[in-house]
Design an enzyme around this catalytic site. Structure first.
Site, mmCIF file in Angstrom:
data_model
loop_
_atom_site.group_PDB
_atom_site.id
_atom_site.type_symbol
_atom_site.label_atom_id
_atom_site.label_comp_id
_atom_site.label_asym_id
_atom_site.label_seq_id
_atom_site.Cartn_x
_atom_site.Cartn_y
_atom_site.Cartn_z
ATOM 1 N N ARG A 107 2.764 4.943 -6.024
ATOM 2 C CA ARG A 107 1.641 4.035 -5.891
ATOM 3 C C ARG A 107 1.968 2.716 -6.568
ATOM 4 O O ARG A 107 2.274 2.680 -7.764
ATOM 5 C CB ARG A 107 0.386 4.661 -6.510
ATOM 6 C CG ARG A 107 -0.876 3.849 -6.289
ATOM 7 C CD ARG A 107 -2.108 4.606 -6.710
ATOM 8 N NE ARG A 107 -2.107 4.975 -8.112
ATOM 9 C CZ ARG A 107 -3.139 5.519 -8.752
ATOM 10 N NH1 ARG A 107 -4.241 5.773 -8.075
ATOM 11 N NH2 ARG A 107 -3.068 5.830 -10.017
ATOM 12 N N THR A 111 -1.288 -3.064 -6.198
ATOM 13 C CA THR A 111 -2.098 -2.912 -4.993
ATOM 14 C C THR A 111 -2.724 -1.530 -4.862
ATOM 15 O O THR A 111 -3.671 -1.341 -4.087
ATOM 16 C CB THR A 111 -1.245 -3.160 -3.745
ATOM 17 O OG1 THR A 111 -0.259 -2.113 -3.633
ATOM 18 C CG2 THR A 111 -0.551 -4.510 -3.822
ATOM 19 N N ASP A 203 -2.129 11.286 -16.062
ATOM 20 C CA ASP A 203 -1.088 11.182 -15.040
ATOM 21 C C ASP A 203 -0.365 12.526 -14.944
ATOM 22 O O ASP A 203 0.355 12.917 -15.869
ATOM 23 C CB ASP A 203 -0.104 10.067 -15.392
ATOM 24 C CG ASP A 203 0.900 9.806 -14.279
ATOM 25 O OD1 ASP A 203 1.700 10.718 -13.975
ATOM 26 O OD2 ASP A 203 0.900 8.699 -13.718
ATOM 27 N N ASP A 206 3.541 12.464 -15.368
ATOM 28 C CA ASP A 206 3.955 12.255 -16.760
ATOM 29 C C ASP A 206 3.737 13.501 -17.603
ATOM 30 O O ASP A 206 4.551 13.838 -18.455
ATOM 31 C CB ASP A 206 3.195 11.077 -17.358
ATOM 32 C CG ASP A 206 3.704 9.731 -16.874
ATOM 33 O OD1 ASP A 206 4.860 9.676 -16.401
ATOM 34 O OD2 ASP A 206 2.961 8.747 -16.979
#
Length: 212
Positions: A107, A111, A203, A206
């Protein structure tokens, strides 16, 4: 389940308990990975519940009998890199003969749009039921892009399996791929300004790989 959202929530007590353990910020990467693999297997039971069966004749140590087996179902597992890899182990334990493909998307932090960088699939995706896996269904952009990519390669029968989903992401997939059922362990409240699911679990990539 929200009436506006077409999604299957797997609310089995073991799934919900393990998901809570994953949400805890102090859960270390090893425990996080183990819990994710366990939940993935449990969710896999729900996804495969309607797989067709056929009867065959077998011989037990006592007598011959008719017994049921999966009716020649071909399955493909498609993790969306990199976080989707964390769900692969549990599903392979459940369906060890499944073929595995990989889709690489990330991603764009500015944006929030998906960017493709890798795609390697079984040659017969059109003949398989593909279980596409990604722990987080946030904006829905990556999942929708992955499903589009698979259709362009001939896929006709797909299931999207996610751990935690945001309503925004579910709506995107529902709109762009109404033929693809979504299975998730939780539908959380919303996305924050950075595109993270709230309350979520951070995340997932992560936390799986310890790259916080």
């Amino acid at each position: 389940m929200d009436d506006e959202l077409k999604v299957h929530v797997v609310n089995h007590p073991l799934v919900q308990h393990k998901l809570t353990m994953m949400r805890l910020k102090e859960t270390n990467p090893k425990d996080f990975r183990d819990l994710l693999a366990e939940i993935s297997m449990l969710m896999g039971y729900e996804i495969t519940r309607d797989f067709p069966l056929q009867e065959i004749e077998i011989e037990t140590p006592v007598a011959r009998c008719r017994a049921k087996v999966i009716a020649g179902k071909k399955v493909g597992l498609i993790p969306i890199l990199r976080a989707g890899l964390g769900m692969l182990e549990g599903l392979l334990d459940l369906i060890p003969i499944a073929r595995v493909g990989h889709i690489g998307l990330y991603r764009d932090p500015k944006t929030l749009k998906p960017v493709e960088y890798y795609c390697k699939l079984p040659t017969d995706v059109s003949e398989r039921t593909l279980i596409v896996v990604d722990p987080m269904l946030a904006t829905g952009g990556s999942a929708a892009a992955a499903l589009t990519m698979l259709k362009e390669h001939g896929a006709r029968n797909m299931i999207l399996m996610c751990l935690v989903s945001a309503p925004e992401g579910i709506r995107v997939v529902n709109r762009e791929h109404p033929d693809v059922p979504i299975y998730t362990a939780a539908v959380d409240d919303h996305l924050n300004d950075s595109g993270y699911i709230v309350p979520g679990l951070g995340d997932a990539g992560d936390r799986i790989f310890g790259t916080l």
